[in-house]
Scaffold this motif. Sequence first.
Motif, short mmCIF file in Angstrom:
data_model
loop_
_atom_site.label_atom_id
_atom_site.label_comp_id
_atom_site.label_asym_id
_atom_site.label_seq_id
_atom_site.Cartn_x
_atom_site.Cartn_y
_atom_site.Cartn_z
N ASN A 1 42.77 58.93 -31.46
CA ASN A 1 42.13 58.65 -32.57
C ASN A 1 40.72 58.33 -32.35
OD1 ASN A 1 42.88 56.59 -31.15
ND2 ASN A 1 43.00 55.11 -33.15
N ILE A 2 40.37 58.29 -31.18
CA ILE A 2 38.83 57.79 -30.90
C ILE A 2 38.02 58.88 -30.39
CG2 ILE A 2 39.43 55.47 -30.41
CD1 ILE A 2 39.21 56.13 -27.35
N TYR A 3 38.59 59.92 -30.54
CA TYR A 3 37.86 61.20 -30.24
C TYR A 3 38.34 62.49 -31.14
CZ TYR A 3 35.83 65.09 -27.32
OH TYR A 3 35.12 66.41 -27.14
N HIS A 4 37.19 62.75 -31.92
CA HIS A 4 37.41 64.26 -32.67
C HIS A 4 37.31 65.54 -31.90
CE1 HIS A 4 36.03 61.15 -36.36
NE2 HIS A 4 37.23 60.92 -35.75
N GLY A 5 38.50 65.81 -31.66
CA GLY A 5 38.29 67.25 -30.92
C GLY A 5 39.65 67.26 -29.86
N VAL A 6 39.60 68.06 -28.94
CA VAL A 6 40.76 68.46 -27.99
C VAL A 6 39.93 68.06 -26.69
CG1 VAL A 6 42.18 70.12 -27.04
CG2 VAL A 6 41.91 70.03 -29.42
N SER A 7 40.68 67.42 -25.70
CA SER A 7 39.99 67.12 -24.41
C SER A 7 41.19 67.74 -23.14
CB SER A 7 39.86 65.64 -24.07
OG SER A 7 40.94 65.10 -24.37
N PHE A 8 40.59 68.05 -22.25
CA PHE A 8 41.37 68.69 -21.26
C PHE A 8 41.34 67.74 -20.08
CE2 PHE A 8 40.00 71.85 -24.13
CZ PHE A 8 41.26 72.63 -24.28
N TYR A 9 42.33 68.12 -19.13
CA TYR A 9 42.42 67.47 -17.89
C TYR A 9 42.97 68.44 -17.02
CZ TYR A 9 43.60 64.29 -14.01
OH TYR A 9 43.81 63.54 -12.82
N ILE A 10 42.52 68.47 -15.79
CA ILE A 10 42.96 69.28 -14.69
C ILE A 10 43.17 68.45 -13.40
CG2 ILE A 10 42.30 71.46 -13.08
CD1 ILE A 10 40.77 72.61 -15.29
N GLY A 11 44.19 68.60 -12.83
CA GLY A 11 44.64 67.93 -11.52
C GLY A 11 45.28 68.86 -10.65
N ILE A 12 44.69 68.81 -9.30
CA ILE A 12 45.35 69.82 -8.37
C ILE A 12 45.56 69.08 -7.01
CG2 ILE A 12 44.98 71.90 -6.82
CD1 ILE A 12 42.91 72.83 -9.19
N GLY A 13 46.74 68.92 -6.41
CA GLY A 13 47.14 68.35 -5.17
C GLY A 13 47.67 66.80 -5.40
N PHE A 14 48.29 66.36 -4.31
CA PHE A 14 48.81 64.99 -4.31
C PHE A 14 47.72 63.92 -4.77
CE2 PHE A 14 51.54 67.01 -0.94
CZ PHE A 14 52.76 67.13 -1.63
N TRP A 15 48.33 63.10 -5.23
CA TRP A 15 47.35 62.11 -5.98
C TRP A 15 47.06 60.95 -4.72
CZ3 TRP A 15 51.48 62.28 -9.89
CH2 TRP A 15 51.11 62.90 -10.73
N PHE A 16 45.88 60.31 -4.63
CA PHE A 16 45.77 59.46 -3.68
C PHE A 16 45.87 58.17 -3.89
CE2 PHE A 16 44.76 63.25 -1.44
CZ PHE A 16 43.54 63.61 -1.40
#
Length: 761
Positions: free
Chosen positions: A746-761
């Motif tokens: 509700n605080i962003y008008h649009g679509v956002s994306f997130y990409i993650g690859i590999g183990f988290w540190f």
Amino acid sequence: MHFEKHLTILSFLLIILVFGINSNAQNPSPEKPSKRPSVGLVMSGGGAKGFAYIGLLKVMHESGLEVDYIGGSSIGSIIAGFYALGYHPDTMTSIIRAQNWEDLLVDKIDRKYIAYDEKEFGDSYIMDFPIRKKKVGLKASLYEGQEINLLLNRFYSPAYKTTDFKDFQTPFLCIGTDLIEGTEVVLDSGNLATAIRASMSIPAYFSPTYYDGKYLVDGGVVNNYPVIDVKKMGAEYIIGADVQSAKKKTIEDLGTLTSVLDHIIGYSRQEANKEGYAQTDMYIHYESPYSTMEFTKFDSILAFGQTVAESHREEIEKLADSLNAIEFKPLKEYKTVPLDSVYIDKLVVEGNERTHDEYFENSFGKFENSWVSLDDLEEEIRMAYGSGFFNHIFYELRYENEKTSLVLKVDDESVGFMSAAAHYDDDYSVSLIVAGTFRNILGKGSKVFTDLVIGPNPRFRGMYVKDNGGKPGYGAKFEAYSFEFNDYQKGIDFTNQVQGKIRFTNYKLSLFAQSIIKNKHNFRIGANFEYFRFKSKIEDDNLDSISDFNSYGNLYFSFNTDTRDRSYLPTRGTKAEFRVEYVMPISSSWIEDLFENSLVFWFKYEQNIPLVGKKVVLRPGLFAGGTYLRGFPVSSDLPVQSYQRSPAQYWFFLGGQSQNNYLKTIQPFTGVDFLQRYGLYQYTVDLDLQYNFYSKLYLTMMGDIGATSWFLADLFTKEQFVVGYGAKVSYDSFIGPVELSVMGSNIYHGVSFYIGIGFWF
């Protein structure tokens, strides 16, 4: 006339009678043997294919055919050992079906047994390289057989008081191979579980077994079909069960590591096989469509074994009838089950060179002079193994002079490991991680963990821990990091405009005491010293005034628990943290009254609830945190300086998708950019639904609600309320999860994306 006729007939009958008697004397009928010949059953090795033998045992059982001697190699020794102790074929079937073979064969223990400090540093690496004699190398075998040892000890526990295998319900032997000499070793005495562990130690897959002064590997290397050895026991009639595959003829038949290894080993045992086949009276061959390592296909293999056994039923029944006609032998009782508990008189530890005796006394001393359930014993061993100090920690029950000793046979872990991994996400950018783990180098029971993240947002961590087993320990931790994030200006339409960059840089030293309960729960109390800089690329007099490094002191208490089965894409378990920190600015370079002592506290809770096995998992979560300082900023009527008096690295931040963050006060939030919102108070409630829809592919529906504010009075207002929603597709790869998220809020008008690859540190 009549007299002569009768005399002639009488003479003829006498001649027939005489010739008949002579004929019978020359061709007597076979005499019935006075003694029943003894029967030996031999089972070859062949990995998972050996499950098929249970069908044969079942048909023999139903036919009334009792065996007098039994022996085998590798998987044949496992099944033969069961039968020798008096396990019923149906019980064996239940045992096989109850095992998690995927985990069992790779030494995988439930993550809840992994020591908390190992979880803190050890879940994010692609590969490990052991350090031996100051050199980085490779492991001598893929697996130690840690879980195999526990399984064998449990199911062969009824034999722990018997050291001569001839005294079992059915006399038994199995075969090992002397790793150094390359010769056959007949195992017919000692500890049954250890003997069978030696017989099935596939070279390079499982570590060798130290047995009676020798290092032994799989008996199938030199004698996979020990007919001659069973005949030497006294068997006169041999039934041979054989799951060995025919020799491979083309390179296409050698498609796996185990098939290549088995093919090479096969050259060494050909002579023993020939001798065995020549001495076999009833040969039952299984031309199995399954491979050596297909243990997870146990149901299909069991069914296949039953089919093959049924095809030999008539032959088996005839043999049973003929033997019983000579001398009837009723079937022995096949009612054996594993022991529930055992009385332990004494604890003995063997092989610990770098781990102090006190460690074992703290963890296992409680078992002395008491009845101990096998469940409790196995749990304690798994927790000790999960400490990371040992390559393996095997056990034996040693019965001597009417006393039982719990003998722990340990192999200390390598001095250290070097590890590596790589990661990318939209929050921290690209990173390479290099880590080192070192044990017992700063005293017995010590651990040193280090990791270095190389990239645009670098980080270094190092931690020393003194592990005292079941008693409290202590440690020290140093951490340095530097990372950058956007600063946003909120407009009247609730969209956020980037107005600049902020970089946090911190150097932090911590001393602590800790207590760990069952490797699941961690209590720490300690003190920190921090050297922190808040560097802004924003024209703001207030921010510019704190752009130099400044010092802090810190006292804290924390409680953590982590019982998840995995650190990423979990399917069950809990992760929770409660933490209280009292932060004290101690730098003399600050503007007077800019910062002051602050009490910061937060609670974080994540639960994973399986709904449909491991396929569908509900993942609710909760976070709540706040700050108390002089002037307690409950109202937005207070001047701005009052709410900026808490150090910036202890503000609460909202946004991003990274599950591990450099600051503990960062809470990921769907549809909100990395650290887009921050303040002194925060709460979030999130609900994810994870669906493993195909093989290693997962779909997660995500929903979050929450708020962050500078003032407690504003925390539940409409202006601060944030709603996020989205969907994430993840692939569980060997380098860690590969994921793509599509989100909105509700605080962003649009679509956002997130990409993650590999183990988290």
